[in-house]
Design an enzyme around this catalytic site. Structure first.
Site, PDB file in Angstrom:
ATOM      1  N   CYS A  79      32.504  36.481  32.645  1.00 13.54           N
ATOM      2  CA  CYS A  79      33.220  36.229  33.888  1.00 13.54           C
ATOM      3  C   CYS A  79      33.185  37.528  34.702  1.00 13.54           C
ATOM      4  CB  CYS A  79      34.656  35.826  33.553  1.00 13.54           C
ATOM      5  SG  CYS A  79      35.692  35.599  34.998  1.00 13.54           S
ATOM      6  N   CYS A 123      48.115  33.999  42.083  1.00 16.46           N
ATOM      7  CA  CYS A 123      47.003  34.789  41.536  1.00 16.46           C
ATOM      8  C   CYS A 123      47.324  36.286  41.559  1.00 16.46           C
ATOM      9  CB  CYS A 123      45.745  34.500  42.352  1.00 16.46           C
ATOM     10  SG  CYS A 123      44.357  35.537  41.878  1.00 16.46           S
ATOM     11  N   GLU A 134      37.599  44.381  36.734  1.00 14.68           N
ATOM     12  CA  GLU A 134      37.594  43.861  35.374  1.00 14.68           C
ATOM     13  C   GLU A 134      36.582  42.730  35.253  1.00 14.68           C
ATOM     14  OE1 GLU A 134      42.081  44.647  33.904  1.00 14.68           O
ATOM     15  OE2 GLU A 134      41.848  42.923  35.207  1.00 14.68           O
ATOM     16  N   CYS A 189      46.167  33.856  47.368  1.00 14.69           N
ATOM     17  CA  CYS A 189      46.679  32.610  46.780  1.00 14.69           C
ATOM     18  C   CYS A 189      47.994  32.910  46.054  1.00 14.69           C
ATOM     19  CB  CYS A 189      45.659  31.995  45.834  1.00 14.69           C
ATOM     20  SG  CYS A 189      44.125  31.586  46.692  1.00 14.69           S
ATOM     21  N   CYS A 233      41.192  41.017  46.395  1.00 14.67           N
ATOM     22  CA  CYS A 233      40.847  39.778  47.108  1.00 14.67           C
ATOM     23  C   CYS A 233      41.775  39.653  48.303  1.00 14.67           C
ATOM     24  CB  CYS A 233      41.009  38.564  46.203  1.00 14.67           C
ATOM     25  SG  CYS A 233      40.507  37.023  47.013  1.00 14.67           S
ATOM     26  N   CYS A 246      42.064  33.409  33.875  1.00 15.13           N
ATOM     27  CA  CYS A 246      41.960  33.169  35.312  1.00 15.13           C
ATOM     28  C   CYS A 246      43.195  33.644  36.045  1.00 15.13           C
ATOM     29  CB  CYS A 246      41.852  31.668  35.574  1.00 15.13           C
ATOM     30  SG  CYS A 246      40.195  31.076  35.473  1.00 15.13           S
TER      31      CYS A 246
HETATM   32  N1  SAH Z   1      38.276  33.491  44.261  1.00 15.42           N
HETATM   33  C1  SAH Z   1      37.633  32.457  43.552  1.00 15.42           C
HETATM   34  C2  SAH Z   1      37.189  32.847  42.168  1.00 15.42           C
HETATM   35  C3  SAH Z   1      38.111  33.717  41.377  1.00 15.42           C
HETATM   36  S1  SAH Z   1      39.620  32.969  40.868  1.00 15.42           S
HETATM   37  C4  SAH Z   1      38.479  31.205  43.524  1.00 15.42           C
HETATM   38  O1  SAH Z   1      39.633  31.270  43.898  1.00 15.42           O
HETATM   39  O2  SAH Z   1      37.946  30.174  43.156  1.00 15.42           O
HETATM   40  C5  SAH Z   1      39.041  31.898  39.557  1.00 15.42           C
HETATM   41  C6  SAH Z   1      39.950  30.715  39.292  1.00 15.42           C
HETATM   42  O3  SAH Z   1      41.203  31.138  38.746  1.00 15.42           O
HETATM   43  C7  SAH Z   1      40.299  29.923  40.549  1.00 15.42           C
HETATM   44  O4  SAH Z   1      40.175  28.546  40.343  1.00 15.42           O
HETATM   45  C8  SAH Z   1      41.739  30.305  40.753  1.00 15.42           C
HETATM   46  O5  SAH Z   1      42.428  29.378  41.521  1.00 15.42           O
HETATM   47  C9  SAH Z   1      42.228  30.412  39.346  1.00 15.42           C
HETATM   48  N2  SAH Z   1      43.508  31.102  39.203  1.00 15.42           N
HETATM   49  C10 SAH Z   1      44.030  32.066  39.982  1.00 15.42           C
HETATM   50  N3  SAH Z   1      45.252  32.447  39.512  1.00 15.42           N
HETATM   51  C11 SAH Z   1      45.491  31.716  38.412  1.00 15.42           C
HETATM   52  C12 SAH Z   1      46.569  31.663  37.477  1.00 15.42           C
HETATM   53  N4  SAH Z   1      47.622  32.458  37.573  1.00 15.42           N
HETATM   54  N5  SAH Z   1      46.468  30.771  36.464  1.00 15.42           N
HETATM   55  C13 SAH Z   1      45.381  29.980  36.325  1.00 15.42           C
HETATM   56  N6  SAH Z   1      44.330  30.003  37.165  1.00 15.42           N
HETATM   57  C14 SAH Z   1      44.383  30.852  38.209  1.00 15.42           C
HETATM   58 FE1  SF4 Z   2      41.332  35.400  45.625  1.00 12.32          FE
HETATM   59 FE2  SF4 Z   2      42.820  34.826  43.503  1.00 12.32          FE
HETATM   60 FE3  SF4 Z   2      42.754  33.126  45.569  1.00 12.32          FE
HETATM   61 FE4  SF4 Z   2      40.576  33.397  44.016  1.00 12.32          FE
HETATM   62  S1  SF4 Z   2      42.581  32.603  43.380  1.00 12.32           S
HETATM   63  S2  SF4 Z   2      40.645  33.368  46.259  1.00 12.32           S
HETATM   64  S3  SF4 Z   2      40.723  35.584  43.483  1.00 12.32           S
HETATM   65  S4  SF4 Z   2      43.579  35.223  45.600  1.00 12.32           S
END
Ligand code: SAH
Ligand code: SF4
Length: 376
Positions: free
Chosen positions: A125, A139, A111, A136, A132, A353
């Site tokens: 974006c 996420c 996406e 995290c 991934c 995000c």
């Molecule tokens: N993997 C990279 C980039 C993609 S995620 C990273 O982690 O930076 C982009 C941003 O979205 C990151 O700052 C991540 O921590 C944030 N993010 C992930 N899950 C989220 C959520 N449920 N609500 C808000 N931000 C989130």
């Molecule tokens: Fe991967 Fe989501 Fe963590 Fe970014 S926030 S590194 S996309 S698991």
């Protein structure tokens, strides 16, 4: 480039590709020049091809009408152009974002999102991986696991699909879609250079942002490239104990390594780092964390972006109430840091995000209702 949700872009490229054909999308200008030369043409023909690909977004060699017919025939036989194929476009009810689900040549789906800001800015974006591996805790992408890295053409092709579908000039690109960009370093950097270059898409390096979970060796490597793009580091916690729980990559690259890498990056590039901090109610949003965060970042040339967590089905975190968000922002601001609170675009269509997923890209419906917009 024109097309509809069921455009045959990509399928055409994949289907007609002859064995050994060179994929044009994602090739740098120097490579296209060399390719032209290898086909018996002057090097500047390669620059013409780049203009057609990245400037105009054409999907056939036939459409490159200022190339001599004989060269077009030779180039067509030697190459293919494979765009991500648009499968679905979904607008947020308030038009602040459109989410695009695209399919790659092997059927993998990712996406990407067009975000429209009130001041007229348009930001794309992009995803850098299908899925991934970082896992995290908050996420949606992390929940689904990792499939594969995207190639440079698959990454920048998303921007070209968005540009063509929306009929807009993209002002900014953020590598904040699915995946960890610095875990796919070479392809992301190649896509970034082509997006930035006047001979490519022409967006400009200063208008690109790469967001990373904090892969320390790659941050040092990127610093050495001295690019003018913005590095955003997903911090989310001011202590190792807490960050270990939220961001498993912290076990490998703890704060004692990450923060010096960020300082080194800022020193080498003279660019301010953005730290992203997802606010999770009752987890990392209290006065103690705000104080610890300010202490951790003292002296780092940075900007803080607070992101009240977006809803993800199956994930046990809640957004803090608005006053808690504001109090956290005020505390860090009083400590001397520039702070913004991110107002998300596209939460209703699971395009914000951390809401992008693999599979059909819809995610499970959420019963969460967004709080009133937060102004910093
Ligand atoms: N993997 C990279 C980039 C993609 S995620 C990273 O982690 O930076 C982009 C941003 O979205 C990151 O700052 C991540 O921590 C944030 N993010 C992930 N899950 C989220 C959520 N449920 N609500 C808000 N931000 C989130
Ligand atoms: Fe991967 Fe989501 Fe963590 Fe970014 S926030 S590194 S996309 S698991």
């Amino acid at each position: 480039m024109t097309g509809s949700a069921d455009s045959d872009r990509g399928r055409a490229g994949a289907a007609v590709a002859s064995r050994g054909a060179v994929e044009l999308l994602g090739r740098g200008v120097a490579e296209l020049e060399a390719l032209a030369e290898s086909l018996g043409e002057p090097r500047y023909r390669g620059r013409q091809v780049a203009r057609w690909l990245y400037g105009h977004g054409v999907d056939t060699v036939e459409a490159m009408t200022d190339l001599p017919r004989a060269f077009r025939d030779r180039l067509r036989a030697a190459s293919q152009i494979t765009y991500p194929r648009l499968r679905r476009a979904q607008d947020a009810p308030d038009s602040s974002a459109t989410k695009y689900l695209v399919e790659l040549a092997d059927g993998q789906r990712v996406e990407c999102v067009l975000m429209r800001f009130d001041d007229g800015r348009l930001s794309a974006c992009l995803s850098s991986q299908a899925g991934c591996a970082m896992g995290c805790a908050f996420c949606a992408t992390g929940l689904g696991g990792f499939s594969r890295n995207l190639g440079p053409g698959e990454i920048l092709g998303q921007a070209l699909v968005i540009r063509a579908q929306a009929g807009v000039r993209i002002g900014h690109v953020v590598f904040m879609g699915m995946g960890e960009p610095l875990a796919n370093y070479d392809a992301v950097l190649r896509a970034a250079r082509l997006l930035a270059s006047p001979q490519g898409v022409g967006i400009g390096m200063r208008r690109l942002t790469i967001s990373t979970v904090g892969l320390v060796p790659q941050i040092h490597r990127l610093a050495a490239e001295r690019l003018q793009l913005t590095l955003a580091v997903s911090l989310h916690a001011p202590t190792d104990a807490l960050r270990d729980r939220l961001v498993p990559a912290n076990h490998r690259y703890p704060l004692a390594d990450l923060i010096p890498a960020c300082r080194a990056y800022a020193a080498a590039t003279r660019r301010r780092i953005t730290f992203e901090y997802v606010l999770l109610a009752g987890v990392n949003d209290g006065p103690a964390e705000a104080r610890a965060l300010a202490a951790l970042l003292r002296g780092v040339h940075c900007h803080l972006n607070l992101i009240p967590v977006n809803p993800v089905a199956g994930i046990p975190f809640r957004r803090p109430e608005v006053p808690v968000v504001m109090a956290f922002a005020a505390r860090v601001r009083r400590a001397g840091f520039p702070v913004t609170v991110r107002i998300e675009r596209g939460t209703e269509i699971q395009a914000a995000c951390g809401q992008l997923r693999l599979a059909d890209g819809q995610g499970r419906p959420s019963r969460w209702t967004p709080p009133p917009a937060v102004t910093p």
